[in-house]
Design a protein around this motif. Structure first.
Motif, PDB file in Angstrom:
ATOM      1  N   UNK A 170      72.431  43.734   8.376  1.00 55.65           N
ATOM      2  CA  UNK A 170      73.795  43.434   7.944  1.00 55.65           C
ATOM      3  C   UNK A 170      74.709  44.636   8.144  1.00 55.65           C
ATOM      4  N   UNK A 171      74.187  45.827   7.861  1.00 57.69           N
ATOM      5  CA  UNK A 171      75.005  47.039   8.016  1.00 57.69           C
ATOM      6  C   UNK A 171      75.339  47.273   9.486  1.00 57.69           C
ATOM      7  N   UNK A 172      74.356  47.075  10.372  1.00 58.51           N
ATOM      8  CA  UNK A 172      74.608  47.264  11.807  1.00 58.51           C
ATOM      9  C   UNK A 172      75.683  46.298  12.291  1.00 58.51           C
ATOM     10  N   UNK A 173      75.543  45.023  11.927  1.00 53.45           N
ATOM     11  CA  UNK A 173      76.516  44.021  12.365  1.00 53.45           C
ATOM     12  C   UNK A 173      77.902  44.352  11.812  1.00 53.45           C
ATOM     13  N   UNK A 174      77.977  44.747  10.558  1.00 58.69           N
ATOM     14  CA  UNK A 174      79.265  45.053   9.940  1.00 58.69           C
ATOM     15  C   UNK A 174      79.953  46.217  10.651  1.00 58.69           C
ATOM     16  N   UNK A 175      79.221  47.293  10.909  1.00 62.56           N
ATOM     17  CA  UNK A 175      79.827  48.471  11.547  1.00 62.56           C
ATOM     18  C   UNK A 175      80.215  48.167  12.989  1.00 62.56           C
ATOM     19  N   UNK A 176      79.359  47.456  13.710  1.00 60.28           N
ATOM     20  CA  UNK A 176      79.682  47.103  15.100  1.00 60.28           C
ATOM     21  C   UNK A 176      80.981  46.289  15.166  1.00 60.28           C
TER      22      UNK A 176
ATOM     23  N   UNK B   5      80.577  58.534   6.788  1.00 60.09           N
ATOM     24  CA  UNK B   5      80.091  58.083   5.496  1.00 60.09           C
ATOM     25  C   UNK B   5      78.950  57.067   5.632  1.00 60.09           C
ATOM     26  N   UNK B   6      78.898  56.350   6.738  1.00 57.27           N
ATOM     27  CA  UNK B   6      77.917  55.263   6.881  1.00 57.27           C
ATOM     28  C   UNK B   6      76.810  55.586   7.869  1.00 57.27           C
ATOM     29  N   UNK B   7      76.750  56.813   8.386  1.00 59.18           N
ATOM     30  CA  UNK B   7      75.782  57.094   9.432  1.00 59.18           C
ATOM     31  C   UNK B   7      74.348  56.983   8.929  1.00 59.18           C
ATOM     32  N   UNK B   8      74.099  57.305   7.656  1.00 58.61           N
ATOM     33  CA  UNK B   8      72.739  57.207   7.134  1.00 58.61           C
ATOM     34  C   UNK B   8      72.259  55.758   7.182  1.00 58.61           C
ATOM     35  N   UNK B   9      73.108  54.833   6.722  1.00 58.36           N
ATOM     36  CA  UNK B   9      72.738  53.420   6.740  1.00 58.36           C
ATOM     37  C   UNK B   9      72.689  52.886   8.171  1.00 58.36           C
ATOM     38  N   UNK B  10      73.592  53.399   9.008  1.00 59.17           N
ATOM     39  CA  UNK B  10      73.625  52.942  10.397  1.00 59.17           C
ATOM     40  C   UNK B  10      72.349  53.345  11.130  1.00 59.17           C
ATOM     41  N   UNK B  11      71.927  54.611  10.974  1.00 56.79           N
ATOM     42  CA  UNK B  11      70.711  55.072  11.630  1.00 56.79           C
ATOM     43  C   UNK B  11      69.479  54.395  11.043  1.00 56.79           C
ATOM     44  N   UNK B  12      69.500  54.136   9.743  1.00 56.66           N
ATOM     45  CA  UNK B  12      68.397  53.399   9.129  1.00 56.66           C
ATOM     46  C   UNK B  12      68.288  51.995   9.717  1.00 56.66           C
ATOM     47  N   UNK B  13      69.439  51.371   9.922  1.00 62.60           N
ATOM     48  CA  UNK B  13      69.428  50.045  10.518  1.00 62.60           C
ATOM     49  C   UNK B  13      68.922  50.062  11.947  1.00 62.60           C
ATOM     50  N   UNK B  14      69.319  51.066  12.733  1.00 65.71           N
ATOM     51  CA  UNK B  14      68.838  51.150  14.107  1.00 65.71           C
ATOM     52  C   UNK B  14      67.330  51.382  14.152  1.00 65.71           C
ATOM     53  N   UNK B  15      66.839  52.244  13.251  1.00 67.82           N
ATOM     54  CA  UNK B  15      65.400  52.490  13.214  1.00 67.82           C
ATOM     55  C   UNK B  15      64.620  51.235  12.826  1.00 67.82           C
ATOM     56  N   UNK B  16      65.152  50.486  11.869  1.00 72.55           N
ATOM     57  CA  UNK B  16      64.495  49.248  11.464  1.00 72.55           C
ATOM     58  C   UNK B  16      64.536  48.231  12.592  1.00 72.55           C
ATOM     59  N   UNK B  17      65.653  48.183  13.313  1.00 67.24           N
ATOM     60  CA  UNK B  17      65.754  47.264  14.443  1.00 67.24           C
ATOM     61  C   UNK B  17      64.722  47.606  15.523  1.00 67.24           C
ATOM     62  N   UNK B  18      64.530  48.905  15.770  1.00 66.15           N
ATOM     63  CA  UNK B  18      63.531  49.313  16.770  1.00 66.15           C
ATOM     64  C   UNK B  18      62.128  48.911  16.327  1.00 66.15           C
ATOM     65  N   UNK B  19      61.836  49.054  15.026  1.00 67.63           N
ATOM     66  CA  UNK B  19      60.510  48.660  14.542  1.00 67.63           C
ATOM     67  C   UNK B  19      60.326  47.144  14.623  1.00 67.63           C
ATOM     68  N   UNK B  20      61.401  46.400  14.335  1.00 68.49           N
ATOM     69  CA  UNK B  20      61.296  44.942  14.435  1.00 68.49           C
ATOM     70  C   UNK B  20      61.064  44.512  15.875  1.00 68.49           C
TER      71      UNK B  20
END
Length: 310
Positions: free
Chosen positions: A225-231, A294-309
């Motif tokens: 959700x965070x990735x989609x929102x920021x994009x 401000x959102x880079x921590x959540x953004x990078x977390x989302x990218x890492x989770x996407x790569x694992x998925x």
């Protein structure tokens, strides 16, 4: 025979071996683990450095050009020879910049929120429910990504014209109520990664389908959700095409549309003030830099989770 009456020296125990070894280690100093970079690591670091410079150079050039006088804007100096801070004052005189920034903020937030929720809702349906023609329907959704925007531009404009929404900000974000094919595909992969047993246990406890979506699916897929929102926030903030098509009144302009009007005004006057245009562009870019900071921590977390998925 004489007897030696001198006192014996005090008895001292010999030091233990661990103490001796510790003294020897302290005398020689701790053993350092020296790791040398191999040729492969050096090449990777050089490639990362080159990529970093390539991506940051345009921003550095923009900051430098926004602080230069008109005659020095395109001299390619990263450090201005003459600093002209009045460029940023002239930006606010060139148009209602604050109004344009507020309009961009409202439109971007509405677009990001609507496309995130609608895409998540559709993606959950494709991930959880089992029904006939599920595969062909999902393939049809993905096929819409193959359509160029120019193909649907005129039909969509005619729809909004019939609804009387031309020269309003509604067409800039309301289309996201129907989701986005790419975001639906992205979040469907996240929903498929949730164990189905969680949903079945909740159904046994009496949870509705909407409750499954709200209480289980959404919290567990927060990175997506965070990735989609920021994009979508960034895409809507920098979008110029839709404001050019639907907006005619200056009061409703977004920041990209306002920048276009500033440059057009210079063309009509016959004198281009690129230093003001660069300063206005920097003003339009700063909010997205702040959002990412401000959102880079959540953004990078989302990218890492996407790569694992994946």
């Amino acid at each position: 025979m004489s007897v030696d009456t001198r006192p014996l020296p005090p008895f001292t125990e010999p030091p233990d071996e661990p103490q001796a070894s510790s003294r020897s280690l302290s005398s020689t100093g701790p053993v350092k683990d020296r790791r040398r970079l191999g040729p492969g690591a050096v090449v990777r670091w050089l490639l990362l450095l080159v990529a970093t410079l390539a991506f940051t150079y345009p921003l550095i050039w923009l900051v430098s050009a926004s602080l230069k006088p008109k005659s020095q804007v395109f001299d390619n100096r990263l450090v201005p020879e003459t600093f002209q801070w009045s460029n940023f004052i002239a930006v606010w005189d060139a148009g209602p910049v604050l109004r344009w920034l507020l309009n961009s903020g409202v439109v971007s937030l509405m677009a990001a929120v609507t496309v995130t929720l609608s895409s998540a809702f559709v993606a959950f349906g494709f991930a959880y429910f089992r029904f006939r023609l599920k595969g062909p329907l999902f393939g049809l959704v993905l096929a819409t990504m193959m359509l160029p925007g120019a193909v649907t531009m005129i039909p969509v404009y005619l729809i909004w014209h019939q609804l009387g929404m031309i020269d309003t900000q509604v067409p800039l974000w309301a289309g996201n109520l129907f989701g986005s094919a790419f975001y639906i595909f992205l979040m469907r992969q996240f929903f498929l990664g949730i164990p189905r047993e969680l949903f079945e246990a909740a159904r046994i406890d009496g949870c509705s389908h909407l409750g499954l979506f709200r209480r289980i699916a959404l919290p567990l897929c927060r990175p997506a959700l965070i990735i989609v929102f920021i994009f979508e926030l960034q895409a809507s903030w920098s979008d110029l095409l839709k404001p050019l098509i639907y907006l005619q009144t200056e009061e409703y302009f977004t920041m990209p549309r306002g920048l276009k009007q500033i440059v057009d005004g210079f063309a009509l006057s016959g004198e281009y003030h690129w230093e003001i245009a660069m300063a206005a562009t920097l003003v339009a870019t700063l909010p997205m830099i702040v959002v990412f900071a401000f959102c880079q921590r959540y953004f990078l977390e989302g990218l890492a989770t996407t790569a694992r998925q994946g």
